[in-house]
Design a protein around this motif. Sequence first.
Motif, PDB file in Angstrom:
ATOM      1  N   THR A 275       0.832  -1.195   0.000  1.00  0.00           N
ATOM      2  CA  THR A 275       0.000   0.000   0.000  1.00  0.00           C
ATOM      3  C   THR A 275       0.871   1.252   0.000  1.00  0.00           C
ATOM      4  O   THR A 275       0.563   2.235  -0.682  1.00  0.00           O
ATOM      5  CB  THR A 275      -0.936   0.013   1.225  1.00  0.00           C
ATOM      6  N   LEU A 276       1.968   1.220   0.759  1.00  0.00           N
ATOM      7  CA  LEU A 276       2.866   2.382   0.771  1.00  0.00           C
ATOM      8  C   LEU A 276       3.388   2.682  -0.637  1.00  0.00           C
ATOM      9  O   LEU A 276       3.385   3.831  -1.077  1.00  0.00           O
ATOM     10  CB  LEU A 276       4.052   2.136   1.712  1.00  0.00           C
ATOM     11  N   ILE A 277       3.814   1.618  -1.322  1.00  0.00           N
ATOM     12  CA  ILE A 277       4.310   1.815  -2.690  1.00  0.00           C
ATOM     13  C   ILE A 277       3.174   2.334  -3.576  1.00  0.00           C
ATOM     14  O   ILE A 277       3.348   3.271  -4.367  1.00  0.00           O
ATOM     15  CB  ILE A 277       4.880   0.498  -3.253  1.00  0.00           C
ATOM     16  N   ALA A 278       1.986   1.736  -3.406  1.00  0.00           N
ATOM     17  CA  ALA A 278       0.852   2.164  -4.226  1.00  0.00           C
ATOM     18  C   ALA A 278       0.530   3.638  -3.980  1.00  0.00           C
ATOM     19  O   ALA A 278       0.249   4.387  -4.922  1.00  0.00           O
ATOM     20  CB  ALA A 278      -0.374   1.300  -3.918  1.00  0.00           C
ATOM     21  N   VAL A 279       0.584   4.079  -2.712  1.00  0.00           N
ATOM     22  CA  VAL A 279       0.290   5.477  -2.391  1.00  0.00           C
ATOM     23  C   VAL A 279       1.330   6.394  -3.036  1.00  0.00           C
ATOM     24  O   VAL A 279       0.994   7.362  -3.720  1.00  0.00           O
ATOM     25  CB  VAL A 279       0.260   5.689  -0.855  1.00  0.00           C
TER      26      VAL A 279
ATOM     27  N   GLY B  69      -3.532  -1.174  -6.674  1.00  0.00           N
ATOM     28  CA  GLY B  69      -3.814  -0.071  -5.749  1.00  0.00           C
ATOM     29  C   GLY B  69      -3.349   1.258  -6.312  1.00  0.00           C
ATOM     30  O   GLY B  69      -4.054   2.267  -6.202  1.00  0.00           O
ATOM     31  N   ALA B  70      -2.180   1.264  -6.943  1.00  0.00           N
ATOM     32  CA  ALA B  70      -1.656   2.510  -7.512  1.00  0.00           C
ATOM     33  C   ALA B  70      -2.623   3.071  -8.542  1.00  0.00           C
ATOM     34  O   ALA B  70      -2.873   4.276  -8.607  1.00  0.00           O
ATOM     35  CB  ALA B  70      -0.289   2.258  -8.150  1.00  0.00           C
ATOM     36  N   ARG B  71      -3.189   2.178  -9.321  1.00  0.00           N
ATOM     37  CA  ARG B  71      -4.097   2.609 -10.372  1.00  0.00           C
ATOM     38  C   ARG B  71      -5.379   3.235  -9.779  1.00  0.00           C
ATOM     39  O   ARG B  71      -5.855   4.274 -10.238  1.00  0.00           O
ATOM     40  CB  ARG B  71      -4.467   1.382 -11.200  1.00  0.00           C
TER      41      ARG B  71
END
Lengths: 579, 310
Positions: free
Chosen positions: B115-119, B179-181
Amino acid sequence: MTSTNPKRDRADGDVLLDVRDLSVIYESAGAAPVQAVDDVSFTLKRGEFVGLVGESGSGKSTLGFALTRLQKPPARTNGGNIFFDGSDIRELDTETLRTQRQGGFAMVLQSGMNALNPVRTIRNHFMDIFRAHGHVAKADREARAAELVRKVELDPSVLARYPGELSGGMRQRVSIALALSLEPQLMVFDEPTTALDVLVQHAVMDTIQSLQASENFTAILISHDLGIVLEATQRVLVMHEGRIVEDGASRDILERPQDDYTRMLLSHYADPRAEVVELPGFPARRSGAEPGTTRPRAEAGDAAVVTRSVRSADSAIVVDGVSKVYPPPRRGEKPVRALDDVSFTLEPGQSLALVGASGSGKSTLAKLITGIEKPTQGDVRFGDVDVTRLRAKGLRDLRSNVQMVFQDPYSALNPLHTVEYTLSRPIRNMTDLRGDDARARLHDLLTTVGLTPTETFAQKLPHQLSGGQRQRVVIARALASDPQVLIADEPVSMLDVSLRAGVLALLEDLREKWGVSLLYITHDLLSARLVTDDIMVLHDGKVVERGVTSEVLRNPQDEYTVRLLDAVPNPRRLREDVA
Amino acid sequence: MTSTQNVRIPTDGAADGAVAATSRWRSFSRTLGVVWSNGKARVGIVILGLFVLVAIFAPLLAPYDPKDTSFDRNLDATGAHWLGTTAAGEDVLSQLIFGARISILVGLAAGVLSTLIAVAIGLSWGYLKGFASEVVGFIVNLFLVIPGLPLMIVIAAYLQNGGILMIIAVIVVTGWAWGARVLRSQTQSLRGRDFVTAAQFSGERAPRIVFREILPNMTSLIVGSLFGAATAAILAEAGLEFLGLGDSSIVSWGTMLYWAQNSNALLTGQWALLFAPGLCIALLALSLTLINFGVDAVSNPRLRDGKATK
């Protein structure tokens, strides 16, 4: 009036809608219940056209939704009865409710133009309704749809088109025609023109009025604008904090308002063409023809030097032969020419109104001046700086001098940040003030925009403030960097009438005391008359008229300016017409 | 100005005065209340809470050491061994209880990291315009089109026997793109709001606008994405362990399935060996998904009042 219309004469005394002690409550989980409509009673005769006026939060839309049984949770009717044509509509089950929509009651919404299904043609919309109610024989459906569309002054060829291919005004007309297709006895119009452009608003209102007269349905027009309602309807109900405070014929309300609230609403209307324009909280503004009434330019400049000795010299904004062309919205269409060879200079301390209907290019101009977008042709200069060539660092410097007040105070403040945080950021980013000095500056700003006691307001979050208070915070933020130029993009169009005068008076005050020059972008000529000295009228990206505000508005030369002037709602004009 | 002396105004850029902090705490507890008031989310919280308690107090709850092979092999359920023993002679119930630790650890760690990377990527991708955005978009799309499980298998096989850390790394690398998307599209819609333009006019720099102005407005979406990522991580971990790609000497639900399969537990009639860890994996994933229903209600108030009144 009744004697001129035999149809209405016959219907006179025949009560169509009888609302008795109606109360509607909002019960959200985790919040105190709100009594939005409180013990409201009124009756509507067949064929009457009644206006329902109130400011935001007065419960007028809630009442409209309750009348048509379109309300959704958390709203709940918690008292009273609604008798429609003799039967209580609160008792109806969903199927009876659905079938009675034909020949019963219909509603046209503010966002009605967005209520059309984008992947179905207008013809499909009509056919769906005819099929659902089966009140038109199959063979006649096509002809009936064409007839309905013609009634709202559209060409039957729109039936073959998709909603996306129609303009906002056309779509709103289609949704009126759809409501009409069920031959309702009662039509409720909830702010039918608010989301439309000023000039279109006027035309749609005219259509509604003539339709009401020719079709003879009973109609309720819900609006926040007393001006529009008084021009259109025969009787007006004024709503305030969930109660109906005044109920009378339009003429009586205009000439002998009984309630203080109605009087207050009325006092905020004036004719921008008048010799003297006066609003509550404003000194009378005379026309420029009288000597000594227009503010001498030099004086404003002096004031600027006194209060803002920090800055060396003020610079003018020079817009020179600017054009802006956007790429075509769809393939095969022409590129959009938003601005076409516009030139003007905004001198220090000057206030200039930029007037035009939507699509006239006025907001594009604001974007070019603040460096958000680059012009296709021409130059924008601020002093010696060429705005069109600025990169990130240069833009930050520019914005400490050129600040912006946004149209919508509800989206211009981050809902999660306190007023204190919002104001402290520009102070930190754009001034050298730190610690106690910054703190003092913050409280000065809040005092300047009239949010006192400042300690209390500094700690508030946006949702704890009213629309007018929010707009004051937005103005305070714009002032934080001590700018030379303030660009105000429709700063009062989202506010209630009673709050507008206060915000406008604040802008006027700032110009006098701080010597800020003001570029005031609006479609509302009355407010332009109040806060600006000079005016520029834009139409299709071209300047069609410019000059001293009071003179241009009193003797408009261009036909477009005249149309804009006619679109300003003004109940007093009605009185003059009658007299 | 004496009256204003006691008011704290942030001079270091931190906005949380005492008052702001309490109101933030109040809004946090109100948010929790909204999640709790959703029936599905309440069931999810209870299930998740049970698993967490079991994982924390595993040494107290488990009747035996999970790696103790001193018992009779392939026992059916008895009073001493409620779920029987494995082909290696270990107590299944003890393994199940200790296995909860691995699943929750991997779910939490891999979920939080991805999630951190996605954020970080989703928000900057949404805020950027032009060429930079295209480049990020290309990389994210690359990760999206590669089938997840085969990629995981390839990476895991390449990093032989890296243990639990390797598994977390593999899940994070393959799991952040979706999640990034989602976060990018929300960022794009928020960046058009006036308060973002206003922050630019206040002289804010891009990173601060992204993380102080935009990010707090999508908290519920990020939390939702976290629970989604944790669910996917728990399932992926079990999958990799089951395929024997992890460290098969540790005790987790995935390795239990792996050994049960290897010893043909179904043929010997020991269905509990497959059923118990499978059910636990399903229940844990289910609890996170159920909690997400409540989180959805936070970001979309219409889901809250829907059934309260007619």
